[in-house]
Design an enzyme around this catalytic site. Structure first.
Site, PDB file in Angstrom:
ATOM      1  N   LYS A 116      38.524  27.791  35.352  1.00  0.00           N
ATOM      2  CA  LYS A 116      37.342  28.514  34.859  1.00  0.00           C
ATOM      3  C   LYS A 116      36.364  27.513  34.276  1.00  0.00           C
ATOM      4  CE  LYS A 116      36.015  32.851  34.361  1.00  0.00           C
ATOM      5  NZ  LYS A 116      36.451  33.967  35.221  1.00  0.00           N
TER       6      LYS A 116
HETATM    7  N1  GLU Z   1      34.624  35.131  38.107  1.00  0.00           N
HETATM    8  C1  GLU Z   1      35.382  36.020  38.908  1.00  0.00           C
HETATM    9  C2  GLU Z   1      36.708  36.354  38.232  1.00  0.00           C
HETATM   10  O1  GLU Z   1      36.828  36.298  37.040  1.00  0.00           O
HETATM   11  C3  GLU Z   1      35.532  35.536  40.331  1.00  0.00           C
HETATM   12  C4  GLU Z   1      36.248  34.252  40.510  1.00  0.00           C
HETATM   13  C5  GLU Z   1      36.179  33.701  41.931  1.00  0.00           C
HETATM   14  O2  GLU Z   1      35.645  34.347  42.822  1.00  0.00           O
HETATM   15  O3  GLU Z   1      36.672  32.595  42.081  1.00  0.00           O
HETATM   16  O4  GLU Z   1      37.644  36.792  38.859  1.00  0.00           O
END
Ligand code: GLU
Length: 459
Positions: A116
């Site tokens: 993240k």
């Molecule tokens: N930010 C989104 C999540 O929390 C998508 C993550 C992604 O597509 O890699 O799942």
């Protein structure tokens, strides 16, 4: 928030250690050691990258903005997870969100690890040019730890396809001649993004809810009627009757979830409330969601906040303050804003019997325990909101093959994947006393632990 995730991982490991089918090779004190090792590995990130991005403002001043990329775990594949643009981003939050990505990918059998990112800024207060500069700077500072086979970012709160397009372009110029399409997902379709990626999270959130309350329930009704599981009772009490739904958040996730609920043919829904950062709109007879989406599309994403604006939108509603979306009379509450929205201070006033987590970690540990004791079903984030990362995976595959899928194919693959997970998890959930969140964690942790063991990481 982090404590909660950690505690549930430990409880899941404890439950697994008692299960003789879980890594049967491990016996006696080696089994105990494995428990401690797994808890340590899973509850800490592999690496935390932090930088202060130098950003020249349009007024000539230079500021340094904290930015993070956390690599939680890559046992199942390259790190994967969004980049959040928000003023409240902090290291602990990014670590926890990366942790949730590891669990989410494991739960749905997506061959990625968990990562993240975050940038501490309020995008609404920045010009487009400043956002472009900061997005490029992020890639420049973290280029060496990113890449299609290392770590693949995507959008999160405050970022979208525009930022992913900019970031991919920057990656491409920093690494000339290297594959770049799979370096970022959530890009615009013309720039190598996948059809359906924008709607994927919201559609997946609603699909999860509908599958549980309609498809699964109808098939399993006889069996469910015979159990004395409190959560089965809750689900059955809501089946085949009109449902009042309220949705917190009207961004990329909430607006799509609300539209899916509004259009659903299988359930008799009324979306009685929606909210955003400014207000709640309430109508006990149901809100006109398509009209609200048309309104927000030309008003910087904001819902109408005055009687005059409501008239312009053509929507009949009462304007309430933004927290009221949580406490107005509704059977189902869909949370699609930020974390920690339902907590000790407001949990007793939430009337919903089903809570669906479209956002990551919107219910605190205390509130979670409170609802579990009351038999309220919480469909947790890692189960409900995985549509985004599932379609990100499809986008990554399409970028590798430069063969693109139709929107219909994307949604059908998305729903199939979510159905597979639901068919594994739901029978267990309704058949044992653990809440759904814990059932999901047990499943994720089981897969991760087995892979870590097979990869020799427990020596
Ligand atoms: N930010 C989104 C999540 O929390 C998508 C993550 C992604 O597509 O890699 O799942």
């Amino acid at each position: 928030m982090q404590g909660q995730t950690r505690a549930i991982v430990e409880q899941s490991l404890q439950a697994l250690m008692k299960d003789p089918l879980f890594i049967p090779d491990l016996q006696d004190n080696i089994r105990e050691q494995a428990f401690t090792s797994l808890a340590a590995i899973l509850s800490t990130p592999n690496k935390i990258h932090k930088s202060f991005l130098r950003m020249p403002l349009e007024n000539g001043q230079v500021v340094r903005i904290p930015a993070y990329r956390v690599h939680h775990n890559d046992a199942l594949g390259p790190y994967k997870g969004g980049i959040r643009f928000h003023e409240s981003v902090n290291e602990e939050e990014v670590i926890n969100l990366a942790f949730l990505m590891t669990l989410k990918n494991s739960l749905h059998d997506v061959p990625f690890g968990g990562g993240k990112g975050g940038i501490v800024l309020n995008p609404r207060e920045r010009t487009d040019k400043e956002l472009n500069v900061i997005s490029k700077k992020y890639v420049q500072y973290f280029a060496d730890v990113l890449g299609p086979d290392k770590d693949i970012p995507a959008p999160d709160v405050g970022s979208g396809e525009r930022e992913m397009d900019w970031m991919m372009a920057e990656y491409k110029s920093i690494k000339p001649g290297k594959p770049y399409r799979g370096s970022f997902t959530g890009k615009s379709v013309i720039n190598g993004g996948s059809l359906g990626r924008r709607e994927a999270t919201g559609k997946g959130v609603y699909y999860t809810f509908r599958y549980m309350l309609h498809d699964f329930l109808l098939k399993q009704e006889d069996w469910l009627n015979k159990t004395d599981n409190p959560f089965a009772k809750t689900a059955l009490s809501l089946a085949k009757r009109p449902l009042r739904i309220s949705v917190q958040g009207f961004g990329n996730v909430g607006s799509v979830t609300a539209l899916e609920a509004y259009q659903c043919q299988e359930l008799h829904n009324k979306v009685v409330a929606v909210s955003d950062r400014n207000c709640t709109l309430y109508n006990p007879d149901g809100l006109d969601i398509p009209a609200l989406i048309s309104y927000t599309a030309v008003h910087q994403g904001d819902l109408p906040t005055t009687a005059e604006q409501l008239k312009k939108s053509g929507v009949k509603a009462e304007i309430l303050n933004r927290e009221e979306v949580l406490t107005i009379e509704a059977d189902v509450l869909m949370l699609a804003a930020l974390e920690d929205q339902v907590h000790k201070g407001n949990m007793a006033k939430v009337p919903a019997r089903i809570i669906v987590e479209g956002a990551n970690a919107p219910v605190t540990a205390e509130a979670d325990a409170f609802f579990n004791n009351k038999g309220v079903i919480i469909i947790p984030d890692i189960l409900a909101n995985a549509g985004g990362v599932i379609v990100s995976y499809l986008e990554w595959l399409q970028g590798r093959e430069t063969q693109f899928l139709s929107e219909e194919e994307v949604f059908s693959m998305l729903f199939n994947k979510m159905k597979q997970t639901l068919d594994t998890i739901l029978p267990k959930f309704f058949g044992d006393p653990h809440p759904l969140r814990q059932n999901c964690y047990i499943h994720s942790v089981m897969k991760l632990s087995t892979v870590l063991y097979r990869q020799g990481k427990l020596y």
